[in-house]
Design a protein around this motif. Sequence first.
Motif, PDB file in Angstrom:
ATOM      1  N   ILE A 186       0.848  -1.286   0.093  1.00  0.00           N
ATOM      2  CA  ILE A 186       0.020  -0.049  -0.022  1.00  0.00           C
ATOM      3  C   ILE A 186       0.808   1.176   0.000  1.00  0.00           C
ATOM      4  O   ILE A 186       0.860   2.230  -0.972  1.00  0.00           O
ATOM      5  CB  ILE A 186      -0.869  -0.038   1.149  1.00  0.00           C
ATOM      6  CG1 ILE A 186      -2.192  -1.122   1.009  1.00  0.00           C
ATOM      7  CG2 ILE A 186      -1.531   1.368   1.475  1.00  0.00           C
ATOM      8  CD1 ILE A 186      -2.590  -1.538   2.225  1.00  0.00           C
ATOM      9  N   LEU A 187       1.618   1.555   0.843  1.00  0.00           N
ATOM     10  CA  LEU A 187       2.736   2.443   1.037  1.00  0.00           C
ATOM     11  C   LEU A 187       3.528   2.549  -0.378  1.00  0.00           C
ATOM     12  O   LEU A 187       3.696   3.927  -0.638  1.00  0.00           O
ATOM     13  CB  LEU A 187       3.638   2.526   2.106  1.00  0.00           C
ATOM     14  CG  LEU A 187       2.728   2.499   3.653  1.00  0.00           C
ATOM     15  CD1 LEU A 187       3.691   2.378   4.630  1.00  0.00           C
ATOM     16  CD2 LEU A 187       2.166   3.593   3.764  1.00  0.00           C
ATOM     17  N   SER A 188       3.988   1.632  -0.812  1.00  0.00           N
ATOM     18  CA  SER A 188       4.664   1.711  -2.339  1.00  0.00           C
ATOM     19  C   SER A 188       3.728   2.099  -3.224  1.00  0.00           C
ATOM     20  O   SER A 188       4.263   2.852  -4.191  1.00  0.00           O
ATOM     21  CB  SER A 188       5.430   0.382  -2.669  1.00  0.00           C
ATOM     22  OG  SER A 188       6.208  -0.029  -1.451  1.00  0.00           O
ATOM     23  N   SER A 189       2.515   1.859  -3.140  1.00  0.00           N
ATOM     24  CA  SER A 189       1.786   1.910  -4.282  1.00  0.00           C
ATOM     25  C   SER A 189       1.381   3.633  -4.157  1.00  0.00           C
ATOM     26  O   SER A 189       1.171   4.281  -5.443  1.00  0.00           O
ATOM     27  CB  SER A 189       0.348   1.357  -4.123  1.00  0.00           C
ATOM     28  OG  SER A 189      -0.466   1.859  -3.025  1.00  0.00           O
ATOM     29  N   PHE A 190       1.698   4.342  -3.303  1.00  0.00           N
ATOM     30  CA  PHE A 190       1.291   5.704  -3.294  1.00  0.00           C
ATOM     31  C   PHE A 190       2.427   6.400  -4.194  1.00  0.00           C
ATOM     32  O   PHE A 190       2.062   7.553  -4.747  1.00  0.00           O
ATOM     33  CB  PHE A 190       1.603   6.399  -1.762  1.00  0.00           C
ATOM     34  CG  PHE A 190       0.298   5.734  -0.830  1.00  0.00           C
ATOM     35  CD1 PHE A 190      -0.849   5.156  -1.271  1.00  0.00           C
ATOM     36  CD2 PHE A 190       0.434   5.928   0.557  1.00  0.00           C
ATOM     37  CE1 PHE A 190      -1.773   4.794  -0.496  1.00  0.00           C
ATOM     38  CE2 PHE A 190      -0.414   5.563   1.468  1.00  0.00           C
ATOM     39  CZ  PHE A 190      -1.514   5.020   0.714  1.00  0.00           C
ATOM     40  N   SER A 191       3.419   6.123  -4.420  1.00  0.00           N
ATOM     41  CA  SER A 191       4.262   6.598  -5.309  1.00  0.00           C
ATOM     42  C   SER A 191       3.987   6.539  -6.820  1.00  0.00           C
ATOM     43  O   SER A 191       4.558   7.111  -7.838  1.00  0.00           O
ATOM     44  CB  SER A 191       5.749   5.993  -5.093  1.00  0.00           C
ATOM     45  OG  SER A 191       5.655   4.544  -5.507  1.00  0.00           O
ATOM     46  N   GLU A 192       2.886   5.777  -6.988  1.00  0.00           N
ATOM     47  CA  GLU A 192       2.438   5.552  -8.450  1.00  0.00           C
ATOM     48  C   GLU A 192       1.073   6.382  -8.613  1.00  0.00           C
ATOM     49  O   GLU A 192       0.604   5.998  -9.696  1.00  0.00           O
ATOM     50  CB  GLU A 192       2.298   4.075  -8.782  1.00  0.00           C
ATOM     51  CG  GLU A 192       3.527   3.056  -8.706  1.00  0.00           C
ATOM     52  CD  GLU A 192       4.508   3.615  -9.606  1.00  0.00           C
ATOM     53  OE1 GLU A 192       4.472   4.072 -10.617  1.00  0.00           O
ATOM     54  OE2 GLU A 192       5.653   3.259  -9.320  1.00  0.00           O
ATOM     55  N   LEU A 193       0.783   7.208  -7.698  1.00  0.00           N
ATOM     56  CA  LEU A 193      -0.399   7.975  -7.912  1.00  0.00           C
ATOM     57  C   LEU A 193      -0.445   8.935  -9.198  1.00  0.00           C
ATOM     58  O   LEU A 193       0.769   9.480  -9.574  1.00  0.00           O
ATOM     59  CB  LEU A 193      -0.804   8.710  -6.870  1.00  0.00           C
ATOM     60  CG  LEU A 193      -1.253   7.823  -5.474  1.00  0.00           C
ATOM     61  CD1 LEU A 193      -1.238   8.865  -4.267  1.00  0.00           C
ATOM     62  CD2 LEU A 193      -2.823   7.919  -5.792  1.00  0.00           C
TER      63      LEU A 193
END
Length: 278
Positions: free
Chosen positions: A237-244
């Motif tokens: 989840i936290l890593s996915s925020f960089s792909e917003l």
Amino acid sequence: MISYDREYYKPKTIQEAVELYDTLDSKGKAPIFFNGGTEIITLGRLNLISANAFIDIKHIPECKVYEMADGHLNIGSSLPLSMFDEKQDFPLLSQLAKGVADATSRNKITIGGNMCGNIFYREAILPFLLADSMVYLAARDGMKKRPILEVFHQEMLLEKGEFLVQISTPAKYLNMPFASVKRRQQWDTGYPLLTVASIKKGDMLRFAFSGLCSFPFRSHEMEEVLNDRNKSYRDRILSSFSELPAPVLNDIEGSSDYRLFVLKNILLDFFALLEGDV
């Protein structure tokens, strides 16, 4: 009151609507297609719409279709969101549509109007982004059928004179495992803080978001990270925020940090529901 003169037309066929648009456009009327109309009326009262000719497509039969045909659920763009309280063929759509505004407003807001509008949220589009839906568009050179993921990028990318007629969804997606949630900061029918939807196709999860950025979206880049089973759910989840795809909204409904905090907890709940315990 809307403070400018306007003309109102009710074509009965797709061809009539398309030809009417061209005629009005050639006269400098700046026409727009009118479906549910709630957003147009609101923006018109604020003098934020320049059009002075409205073409109401709600009376066109193809825009009022609801049918299962050839392995697809076909939904006309002029059907009101309230209809999906009754029609449960696509449970994810029914659940998300029920969360839009209040019951009275949903009698007027159409599925096409919600999808093609300008407000941030447009939650009704999320199920179709997840389900590889196709859209049928009326145009000068006839009907076009295109994948919704090609037509929608932050907004419906319609050519001048085109309008949305139907959305067609493969039946295999209609009852896949799903989760959806809407979080509000204020009253039950106020604007949402965040809406998240997910379906499980095979062993992969798909995600679509509304209220996170200034447009609804599905991000394949985020999905790739969120489906990385070499990481814990929290790390995914936290890593996915960089792909917003854009900055997180920061407004009266909630700060960007608060939105991300709420999103993290929603996604943890989705993983627990669709994949197993966290």
